[in-house]
Motif scaffolding. Sequence first.
Motif, PDB file in Angstrom:
ATOM      1  N   ASP A 124       0.990  -1.135   0.098  1.00  0.00           N
ATOM      2  CA  ASP A 124       0.373  -0.132  -0.338  1.00  0.00           C
ATOM      3  C   ASP A 124       0.449   1.195   0.394  1.00  0.00           C
ATOM      4  OD1 ASP A 124      -2.723   0.676  -0.214  1.00  0.00           O
ATOM      5  OD2 ASP A 124      -2.068   1.998   2.599  1.00  0.00           O
ATOM      6  N   ARG A 125       2.191   1.164   0.237  1.00  0.00           N
ATOM      7  CA  ARG A 125       2.552   2.409   0.541  1.00  0.00           C
ATOM      8  C   ARG A 125       3.710   2.303  -0.959  1.00  0.00           C
ATOM      9  NH1 ARG A 125       6.996   0.786   5.235  1.00  0.00           N
ATOM     10  NH2 ARG A 125       5.081   0.430   6.713  1.00  0.00           N
ATOM     11  N   ASP A 160      -6.129  -2.204   8.561  1.00  0.00           N
ATOM     12  CA  ASP A 160      -7.796  -2.018   7.957  1.00  0.00           C
ATOM     13  C   ASP A 160      -9.216  -2.365   9.367  1.00  0.00           C
ATOM     14  OD1 ASP A 160      -9.089  -2.419   5.690  1.00  0.00           O
ATOM     15  OD2 ASP A 160      -7.718  -3.246   4.338  1.00  0.00           O
ATOM     16  N   ARG A 161     -10.083  -2.756   7.778  1.00  0.00           N
ATOM     17  CA  ARG A 161     -11.013  -2.541   8.483  1.00  0.00           C
ATOM     18  C   ARG A 161     -11.868  -4.481   9.071  1.00  0.00           C
ATOM     19  NH1 ARG A 161     -15.574   0.897   5.025  1.00  0.00           N
ATOM     20  NH2 ARG A 161     -15.750  -1.270   4.010  1.00  0.00           N
ATOM     21  N   ALA A 162     -11.304  -5.216   9.603  1.00  0.00           N
ATOM     22  CA  ALA A 162     -11.955  -6.589  10.876  1.00  0.00           C
ATOM     23  C   ALA A 162     -12.478  -6.991   9.978  1.00  0.00           C
ATOM     24  CB  ALA A 162     -12.136  -6.073  11.929  1.00  0.00           C
ATOM     25  N   GLU A 163     -14.165  -6.558   9.599  1.00  0.00           N
ATOM     26  CA  GLU A 163     -15.304  -6.924   8.919  1.00  0.00           C
ATOM     27  C   GLU A 163     -14.930  -7.293   7.489  1.00  0.00           C
ATOM     28  OE1 GLU A 163     -16.782  -9.523  10.224  1.00  0.00           O
ATOM     29  OE2 GLU A 163     -15.926  -8.692  12.473  1.00  0.00           O
ATOM     30  N   ASP A 164     -14.651  -6.122   6.897  1.00  0.00           N
ATOM     31  CA  ASP A 164     -15.055  -5.620   5.561  1.00  0.00           C
ATOM     32  C   ASP A 164     -13.411  -4.715   5.112  1.00  0.00           C
ATOM     33  OD1 ASP A 164     -16.124  -5.366   2.869  1.00  0.00           O
ATOM     34  OD2 ASP A 164     -16.465  -3.716   2.987  1.00  0.00           O
ATOM     35  N   PRO A 165     -12.388  -5.497   4.469  1.00  0.00           N
ATOM     36  CA  PRO A 165     -11.327  -4.965   4.699  1.00  0.00           C
ATOM     37  C   PRO A 165     -10.848  -4.583   2.906  1.00  0.00           C
ATOM     38  CG  PRO A 165     -10.173  -7.232   5.384  1.00  0.00           C
ATOM     39  CD  PRO A 165     -12.062  -7.287   5.656  1.00  0.00           C
ATOM     40  N   SER A 167      -8.112  -2.908   1.246  1.00  0.00           N
ATOM     41  CA  SER A 167      -6.708  -2.617   0.841  1.00  0.00           C
ATOM     42  C   SER A 167      -6.390  -3.465  -0.091  1.00  0.00           C
ATOM     43  CB  SER A 167      -5.249  -2.618   2.207  1.00  0.00           C
ATOM     44  OG  SER A 167      -5.367  -4.064   2.431  1.00  0.00           O
ATOM     45  N   MET A 168      -6.840  -5.185  -0.267  1.00  0.00           N
ATOM     46  CA  MET A 168      -6.335  -5.643  -1.163  1.00  0.00           C
ATOM     47  C   MET A 168      -6.558  -5.174  -3.073  1.00  0.00           C
ATOM     48  SD  MET A 168      -6.412  -9.904  -1.922  1.00  0.00           S
ATOM     49  CE  MET A 168      -5.814 -10.575   0.299  1.00  0.00           C
TER      50      MET A 168
END
Length: 284
Positions: A124-125, A160-165, A167-168
């Motif tokens: 992500d960087r 990220d968001r635990a239930e709906d990440p 980043s990928m």
Amino acid sequence: MKIGYYPGCSLLGSSREFDESVRALAPALGLELVHVPDWNCCGASSAHVLDHRLALALPARILAQAEAAGLTEILAPCAACYNRLSTARDTLEKDPALAREIEAIIEQPVTGKVRIVNILEVLDRFSDVIPGKITKPFAHKVACYYGCLLVRPPKVLKFDRAEDPRSMDRLMAAAGAAPQEWNFKTECCGAAFSVTRTDLVAKMSGKIVDNAVKHGAEAIVVACPMCQSNLDMRRPEINAHLGADHTIPVLFITQALGLAMGIDANQLGLQRHMVPAVMTPAAV
């Protein structure tokens, strides 16, 4: 950019293609990987169910080795290693007395100054650089599967968001893919039960594969060796459980990005997959 690198046992064994694809992608992004010297197993999913102090001492020694080498940050591509290292660091930080006890066991100081990051955080960087390096867009519908170890427990990992990440999904969109909305992106695949309870893994991983296919995905993209292994190597058991013939391939995020950046498929280890991962690149 220079960063500490902890491949862990899986990336030098059953998931060599993850290590190969990380090392193939790194120079293309200007990332220099510095191995943690004389590293050991993090304890994975075994140590912490047997002995609490062993489960802390193993990752603590890795952190101590990194500190001694002057590293301030470690990339742990394996989701289980990332989880164990982060959990140990958090536990020792919150319990100084226990930290001193673990230091005595490993005979090394651990100050907690080394930060642990996963492969998605590192990639992500380079989110502003990656689009300019895409020469063969990964023009496929994909299901981005995070599994459970990258995002839980959220109070420790803070990623990220635990239930709906997402980043990928963002990274794959930058590579030219079309991430699909689906229902199982953080469900457990069965993890280490792959050996002792293959029937459970076939049932749990079967739900993941089946849902990805039903939502139109042409490939499942992962960032965890255990998830990739279960969804790929256990496909015969999964298909037998489902009464189906799913042939959807399971790629590591570093393989999918590498293909989009024009890196050779063999260099990315795609020939090692059990389910053939032949993805036709799009013309630019």
